[in-house]
Structures are given as C-alpha cells and as structure tokens.
Scaffold this active site. Structure first.
Site, PDB file in Angstrom:
ATOM      1  N   ASP A 130       0.847  -1.198   0.000  1.00 50.88           N
ATOM      2  CA  ASP A 130       0.000   0.000   0.000  1.00 50.88           C
ATOM      3  C   ASP A 130       0.880   1.245   0.000  1.00 50.88           C
ATOM      4  O   ASP A 130       2.039   1.196   0.434  1.00 50.88           O
ATOM      5  CB  ASP A 130      -0.859   0.039   1.280  1.00 50.88           C
ATOM      6  N   MET A 131       0.308   2.371  -0.439  1.00 50.79           N
ATOM      7  CA  MET A 131       1.051   3.634  -0.381  1.00 50.79           C
ATOM      8  C   MET A 131       0.500   4.486   0.759  1.00 50.79           C
ATOM      9  O   MET A 131      -0.708   4.580   0.950  1.00 50.79           O
ATOM     10  CB  MET A 131       0.939   4.392  -1.712  1.00 50.79           C
ATOM     11  N   GLN A 160      -0.930   7.131  -6.154  1.00 50.31           N
ATOM     12  CA  GLN A 160      -2.093   7.951  -5.778  1.00 50.31           C
ATOM     13  C   GLN A 160      -2.229   9.119  -6.756  1.00 50.31           C
ATOM     14  O   GLN A 160      -1.299   9.925  -6.893  1.00 50.31           O
ATOM     15  CB  GLN A 160      -1.881   8.492  -4.362  1.00 50.31           C
ATOM     16  N   ARG A 181      -1.358  -0.648  -8.467  1.00 48.63           N
ATOM     17  CA  ARG A 181      -2.750  -0.272  -8.144  1.00 48.63           C
ATOM     18  C   ARG A 181      -2.808   1.258  -8.212  1.00 48.63           C
ATOM     19  O   ARG A 181      -1.992   1.919  -7.575  1.00 48.63           O
ATOM     20  CB  ARG A 181      -3.119  -0.727  -6.735  1.00 48.63           C
ATOM     21  N   ALA A 186      -5.628   8.780   0.030  1.00 51.70           N
ATOM     22  CA  ALA A 186      -6.507   8.906   1.197  1.00 51.70           C
ATOM     23  C   ALA A 186      -5.985   9.838   2.288  1.00 51.70           C
ATOM     24  O   ALA A 186      -6.567   9.912   3.358  1.00 51.70           O
ATOM     25  CB  ALA A 186      -6.737   7.515   1.792  1.00 51.70           C
ATOM     26  N   THR A 223     -11.195   2.176  -7.260  1.00 49.00           N
ATOM     27  CA  THR A 223     -12.084   3.325  -7.076  1.00 49.00           C
ATOM     28  C   THR A 223     -13.538   2.855  -6.942  1.00 49.00           C
ATOM     29  O   THR A 223     -13.887   1.782  -7.435  1.00 49.00           O
ATOM     30  CB  THR A 223     -11.983   4.303  -8.275  1.00 49.00           C
ATOM     31  N   HIS A 224     -14.347   3.701  -6.263  1.00 48.34           N
ATOM     32  CA  HIS A 224     -15.799   3.460  -6.233  1.00 48.34           C
ATOM     33  C   HIS A 224     -16.504   4.552  -7.026  1.00 48.34           C
ATOM     34  O   HIS A 224     -17.719   4.657  -6.994  1.00 48.34           O
ATOM     35  CB  HIS A 224     -16.322   3.484  -4.791  1.00 48.34           C
TER      36      HIS A 224
END
Ligand code: FDA
Length: 321
Positions: A130-131, A160, A181, A186, A223-224
């Site tokens: 993860d970033m 990101q 990814r 966030a 993404t959502h």
C-alpha cells in the site's frame, strides 16, 4: 473541511483513545472491517469469493516502531498466506512497509519481510505494498525497487492520483514491468505536492489508469467513483482491451451494488478486506472519504439510545449498504 478534520483525528493519539472506547465507533468499524482475527478474515474472503469477487487481505497496522510488533505482523501475514494456500482462497495480501519495519531500519525491514516474501513466492501468492502519506512515497518506491532488483516478482505497488508526481512514477513502474494499483489517495496532502481540486485528481486518475492499462502489467483500478469506472470502461472498450488484462478494486463494505454490477458485466473485481485490532486510523480515513457515513454513525448512536426507534432507516445509509 470535515474531511481534513477526520484525517486529523485519524492521526491523533488523544482522539483515538476517546473514540475507540465508544461502542458506536467499534460498531461503525464493523462495516469496513469484518473482524479482528484471521478466522474472521477468512470467513469474509470466503463470502467475497462466493459472490464472484477476488480478495486482498490486509492486517491493519502502520508506522510501527517496535520490532516485536513488526515481527508479530509478519507472523500474521505468514498465517494468512498459509490459509490462502491450504483453503484454496481466491486472494492475495496487501501490507504497508511501515508496518513491517520501514521506520526502524532497512536491514530490519529486509529481514522481517524476507520470510513473508519467501512464503508468498513458494505459494505463488502476490503481495501488494500500500502507499502511505507523501513523505513515504520515495522511500516506498525505492524500497520496492530494491526488492524488485533482488529478483522478487510476486510484488506490486500503489500510486495515488492526487500527487503531481504520479504520472512520472507510473512511467517508472511501467518500465520496471511491475503491477500497479492506482487510487486517488486517502491522506491530507498540501498544495505543494498534491492537486486540491477534485476534477484535477480525477483527470490524473484517468490519465494514469489509461497508461497503466495500455502499457503496464495487470493494473488494479481502485475506485468506487462511477465516473472513473465509466471512463475506464469506455477506454478498454474503444481499445479492445481484454477484461483479463486489469481488475477493478474496491473496499470491503463500500458500494457492494457496484461490485456486483461489474462482476455481472464480466469484469474482474477484487475487494480489499482489512482486519485486526488497529482499525481506528483506517475507519477515520473511510469516514473522511464520505462524510455522509457520519450520519450512519449518528444513526447508530440514536439506535443505541432508548429513543433509537425514532431514527429513520434504522442505521442503514440509504444505499442498501
Ligand atoms: P471518491 O472518494 O470520489 O468516491 C466516489 C464515490 O464512492 C463516493 O461518492 C461514494 O459513493 C463512494 N465512496 C467512496 N469512499 C467511500 C466510503 N468510505 N464509504 C462509502 N462510500 C464511499 N489510498 C491510499 O492512499 N493508499 C492506498 O494504498 C490505498 N489503497 C486502496 C485500495 C483499494 C482497493 C481501494 C478501493 C482504495 C484504496 N485507497 C488507498 C483509498 C483511495 O485512495 C480513496 O481514498 C478511496 O478509494 C476513495 O476514493 P474513490 O476513488 O472511491 O472516489
């Protein structure tokens, strides 16, 4: 403003102490974090698999300065990899370098992560790093490239789109041939390093997603946002990109309706399933992404009170989630 406040709370030790003690906060975390044990995680992965979704498992934790805790996190990942293998789960894992010892020393990180990487390689399971916030981007990409240069191939990173630098990083990762990814990001980032306007973050997301799909190695489109998803679907349709060349990724508990729509349309979808006791910063970041979730939380408070029956919707957020 509310977003900044919630992200600030996610980093505040005092707020953590108060908020994690409240039953409502723990209750709210259940929506995004299915449990605290590996058994609960495995249950959630099985449910996702049964619904046609692949999974990525994340043991919650970050910015760890204590060696024993980093070793304990590696043990948990070892256990998860074992369960994925023996129970034939359609899953991989996502972890943070700062959880595995990045802030302690490079030697410690290499040693602690080494046995998890070896286990994952033996079992042909993929590990995603993860970033985190922008000060970790250079160390994370450099650390990642170090492992890549040592010959590890079952690993990938996250970029990101809110960061100005992301297209350059995406080109660097495409050249390396690694899996990326792409997500929006966030954390609270200052105007010196990150776009502040939504349309700029979105444009950067689509630019990076198109590059990674056209030239990269099996990217995860995380993404959502229906506009981002529509943009990607339009691009792959126009370019006749087969649906097994990339995957959509979403968070456990967020837009389950959209996850199912994409599966039905023939796309691959992976859900990110976090678990563990360190759920507080993760929950605060999820609330920051959609402050309407605060209403859900407020609804739970009222529900727990003697007048709970007065709250319309009974704590659901109105979208069936
Ligand atoms: P946006 O925030 O614009 O949301 C679009 C719509 O999605 C909202 O209107 C709402 O309907 C829905 N939605 C989004 N978030 C929601 C929530 N919490 N609750 C309910 N509805 C919500 N970030 C990071 O910095 N480093 C990382 O490594 C990762 N990893 C990662 C993995 C995966 C699989 C995902 C899906 C996301 C991440 N993220 C991440 C988080 C990411 O950066 C971003 O904060 C969230 O995905 C929210 O951004 P969206 O693209 O969904 O758009």
């Amino acid at each position: 403003m509310l977003r900044e406040g919630l992200i600030y709370l996610s980093e505040s030790g005092k707020a953590k102490k108060v908020l994690t003690g409240l039953p409502v906060t723990r209750g709210m975390s259940r929506r995004f974090v299915p449990g605290e044990t590996v058994d609960e995680l495995v249950g959630a992965i099985k449910e996702a698999n049964a619904a046609g979704l692949a999974a990525t498992a994340n043991y919650l934790g970050e910015a760890e300065k204590n060696e024993a805790n980093c070793r304990a996190a590696a043990d948990v990942y070892y256990d998860i990899l074992d369960r994925i293998h023996t129970e034939h789960l359609d899953a991989n894992v996502s972890m943070k370098f700062t959880q595995m010892g990045q802030v302690i020393s490079q030697d410690f990180l290499t040693e602690n992560l080494g046995r998890v990487l070896t286990k994952a390689k033996e079992e042909d399971t993929f590990i995603r790093f993860d970033m985190e916030s922008s000060e970790y981007v250079d160390p994370t990409l450099d650390e990642f490239q170090g492992f890549w240069d040592q010959g590890w191939r079952n690993i990938g990173v996250v970029l990101q789109s809110y960061l100005f630098r992301t297209m350059d990083d995406a080109r660097r990762m495409v050249e390396l041939g690694t899996r990326v990814r792409i997500c929006k990001g966030a954390y609270n980032e200052p105007p010196e390093v990150a776009y502040q306007e939504r349309h700029e973050v979105d444009q950067s997301f689509l630019d990076a997603a198109r590059l990674l799909i056209a030239e990269g190695n099996y990217p995860g489109i995380a993404t959502h946002d229906e506009n981002m998803i529509d943009g990607v679907v339009r691009f792959v349709t126009e370019q006749k990109v087969p649906s097994d060349r990339f995957e959509f990724q979403m968070l456990h508990g967020v837009r389950r309706d959209l996850q199912q729509e994409l599966v039905k349309a023939g796309y691959r979808v992976r859900v990110y399933i976090p678990f563990g006791v360190s759920w507080y910063p993760y929950l605060m970041r999820r609330l920051a992404e959609r402050p309407a979730n605060m209403l859900f939380m407020a609804g739970s408070v009222v529900k727990e009170s003697p007048l709970g029956f007065l709250w319309p919707g009974g704590g659901r957020n109105g979208r069936g989630e």
